[in-house]
Design an enzyme around this catalytic site. Structure first.
Site, PDB file in Angstrom:
ATOM      1  CE  LYS A 106      -1.666   2.185   3.448  1.00  0.00           C
ATOM      2  NZ  LYS A 106      -2.312   2.612   4.702  1.00  0.00           N
ATOM      3  CG  ASP A 126      -7.263   3.900   2.400  1.00  0.00           C
ATOM      4  OD1 ASP A 126      -8.186   3.462   1.665  1.00  0.00           O
ATOM      5  OD2 ASP A 126      -7.226   5.068   2.796  1.00  0.00           O
TER       6      ASP A 126
END
Length: 259
Positions: free
Chosen positions: A150, A168
């Site tokens: 991420k 997220d």
């Protein structure tokens, strides 16, 4: 008579291809192509130039800020890094600052001791292996301590202009809630979003989805009356079918921005 060995090889290849097909993440969405086009067209009008809300001055400070943001708010990270980045905006300066002094700057952030160790370790690796520069390839970024997929995707997008999808909690929630790209894991959601989002909207898509989740499609109670895609949304939680007026929002103000 067919060669038994050749027959065996062919069977092995067929099984291998079948296994590959089974492992592939299928495209899954509740929306037609036209509906997906319209969803992101509206987001593009609402926020023509969406921005991430972590304050930073260069790729290095962005890597640090994103690494610090795990289990913390962007506003909290910005408040802590405002002073930090004035004295340590390169890996070399961060190493010179030292772990103990770094902890003093970020002690208001959750898990700050472990994060300080990671920041020092990633700074050392950047100096030792990358000449002090942040790499622009995912496979190299994820080698840095405290940097996962991420974080790497955020850096590739915001620092290097690459079209990525940083999944997220907001994006994971929205992809499943509105059935845009449902998946059991962030990797599944990422893979499906990359396939279902129209290519010409992909660069800004992760920011649009994050901001939509942060300010409209909230975790506890989605504010459907403020949603510009309320009429298109297929969420069973939806409380309103009338879309909010499609107008451009005021420019974003990044709280506690680095001067």
């Amino acid at each position: 008579m067919p060669d038994p060995k050749l027959k065996s090889v062919r069977k092995t290849l067929q099984n291998s291809k079948a296994n590959t097909r089974r492992r592939a993440v299928p495209v899954r969405t509740a929306y037609s192509q036209a509906e997906r086009e319209e969803i992101f067209r509206r987001f593009s009008i609402q926020r023509p130039e969406p921005r991430g809300e972590l304050a930073h001055t260069n790729p290095f400070t962005l890597v640090v800020a994103v690494a610090l943001s795990a289990q913390a708010t962007d506003a909290g990270v910005n408040k802590a890094t405002r002073a930090l980045f004035k004295v340590a905006d390169t890996p070399q300066k961060m190493l010179a600052l030292g772990e103990e002094r770094l902890r003093d700057y970020i002690r208001t952030i959750g898990l700050y001791r472990n994060k300080a160790k990671n920041v020092m370790a990633l700074s050392q690796m950047l100096v030792d292996e990358f000449g002090g520069e942040v790499p622009n390839k995912r496979e190299e970024l994820v080698r840095l301590p405290g940097v996962g997929r991420k974080t790497a995707n955020v850096v590739l997008s915001m620092a290097f202009g690459q079209a990525t999808m940083a999944v997220d909690t907001h994006i994971f929630r929205i992809a499943n809630r509105i059935k845009l790209a449902p998946g059991k894991t962030p990797d599944e959601v990422e893979d499906r979003l990359m396939k279902v989002i129209p290519g010409h909207y992909l660069y800004h898509a992760h920011h649009w989805l994050i901001l939509h989740g942060r300010y409209t499609c909230k975790a506890r109670r989605p504010e459907c009356e403020r949603c510009v895609i309320a009429d298109l949304c297929k969420s069973p939680e939806k409380s309103c079918d009338v879309p909010a007026p499609l107008v451009e929002l005021p420019p974003q103000v990044i709280g506690e921005a680095v001067e």
